[in-house]
Design a protein around this motif. Structure first.
Motif, short mmCIF file in Angstrom:
data_model
loop_
_atom_site.label_atom_id
_atom_site.label_comp_id
_atom_site.label_asym_id
_atom_site.label_seq_id
_atom_site.Cartn_x
_atom_site.Cartn_y
_atom_site.Cartn_z
N PRO A 145 23.11 5.23 29.79
CA PRO A 145 24.51 5.11 29.39
C PRO A 145 24.85 6.08 28.25
CG PRO A 145 23.24 3.33 28.42
CD PRO A 145 22.29 4.13 29.27
N VAL A 146 25.94 6.80 28.40
CA VAL A 146 26.39 7.74 27.37
C VAL A 146 27.88 7.56 27.13
CG1 VAL A 146 24.59 9.42 28.01
CG2 VAL A 146 26.89 9.67 28.95
N SER A 147 28.33 7.96 25.95
CA SER A 147 29.75 7.83 25.62
C SER A 147 30.53 9.12 25.83
CB SER A 147 29.91 7.37 24.17
OG SER A 147 29.36 8.32 23.29
N ASP A 148 29.84 10.26 25.76
CA ASP A 148 30.50 11.55 25.88
C ASP A 148 29.68 12.42 26.84
OD1 ASP A 148 31.22 14.30 25.47
OD2 ASP A 148 32.04 13.80 23.51
N PHE B 55 5.38 10.69 19.63
CA PHE B 55 6.51 10.97 18.76
C PHE B 55 7.75 10.51 19.51
CE2 PHE B 55 6.29 15.10 20.98
CZ PHE B 55 7.61 15.39 21.23
N ALA B 56 8.88 10.53 18.84
CA ALA B 56 10.09 10.03 19.47
C ALA B 56 11.28 10.89 19.09
CB ALA B 56 10.34 8.58 19.04
N PHE B 57 12.31 10.81 19.91
CA PHE B 57 13.59 11.43 19.61
C PHE B 57 14.67 10.62 20.32
CE2 PHE B 57 12.26 13.59 23.46
CZ PHE B 57 13.42 13.74 24.21
N SER B 58 15.91 10.86 19.93
CA SER B 58 17.04 10.17 20.56
C SER B 58 18.08 11.17 20.99
CB SER B 58 17.69 9.20 19.56
OG SER B 58 16.78 8.18 19.21
N ASP B 59 18.84 10.81 22.01
CA ASP B 59 19.97 11.66 22.41
C ASP B 59 21.15 11.36 21.48
OD1 ASP B 59 21.35 9.42 23.42
OD2 ASP B 59 21.13 10.00 25.51
N PRO B 60 22.27 12.04 21.64
CA PRO B 60 23.39 11.84 20.71
C PRO B 60 23.94 10.41 20.66
CG PRO B 60 23.68 13.89 21.91
CD PRO B 60 22.52 13.18 22.54
N ASP B 61 23.74 9.63 21.70
CA ASP B 61 24.20 8.24 21.70
C ASP B 61 23.18 7.28 21.13
OD1 ASP B 61 26.91 7.96 22.94
OD2 ASP B 61 25.94 9.16 24.48
N GLY B 62 21.96 7.74 20.91
CA GLY B 62 20.90 6.87 20.43
C GLY B 62 19.98 6.35 21.51
N ASN B 63 20.13 6.83 22.75
CA ASN B 63 19.16 6.48 23.78
C ASN B 63 17.82 7.04 23.32
OD1 ASN B 63 20.87 5.20 25.81
ND2 ASN B 63 21.82 7.21 25.97
#
Length: 140
Positions: free
Chosen positions: A9-12, A117-125
């Motif tokens: 799920p993404v917002s943009d 390690f970890a990272f998130s997309d712009p929405d926090g996924n």
């Protein structure tokens, strides 16, 4: 059975599309098969599973997805994402969850399944990256 697609799920949609392009993932599709529906698909390098996001695909809250990526060299993968401008966490070893079980740096013996390690997309996924050099029996 093969897992082929995971919907996130993404917002943009445009912002997410730019982010996954920045990751270097293969762009597969950007289609609008119906009114108020848009399907964008990317595939991580070497993966048989793609991600799909867009408009009208899921009722899940943007930023609520968590997924894992497997790499054969955690240090090289971490360096590549940092080079691409991705805000990746520091590497750790031990358990992926809970955070208090984590130990700084990659596993000193580079035990398969032991470094993250970890990272998130712009929405926090959330994306967890795990090093696997030798698979457990019965895994591809």
């Amino acid at each position: 059975m093969n897992l082929e697609i995971d919907v996130i799920p993404v917002s943009d949609v445009e912002r997410s599309k730019q982010f996954y392009q920045l990751l270097g993932w293969r762009f597969d599709a950007d289609d609008a098969p119906a009114e108020n529906v848009r399907v964008v698909q990317f595939t991580p390098p070497g993966s048989g599973c793609s991600i799909t996001f867009g408009k009208g695909l899921t009722a899940a809250v943007p930023g609520s997805a968590t997924a894992a990526l497997i790499v054969s060299d955690i240090e090289a993968a971490h360096a590549e994402l940092k080079r691409r401008g991705i805000d990746a966490s520091e590497m750790w070893h031990g358990a992926p969850f809970p955070p208090e079980a984590r130990r700084p740096g990659p596993d000193p013996t580079r035990t398969s399944y032991g470094s993250f390690f970890a990272f998130s997309d712009p929405d926090g996924n959330a994306w967890l990256v795990q090093e696997v050099t030798t698979r457990h029996p019965g895994r591809i």
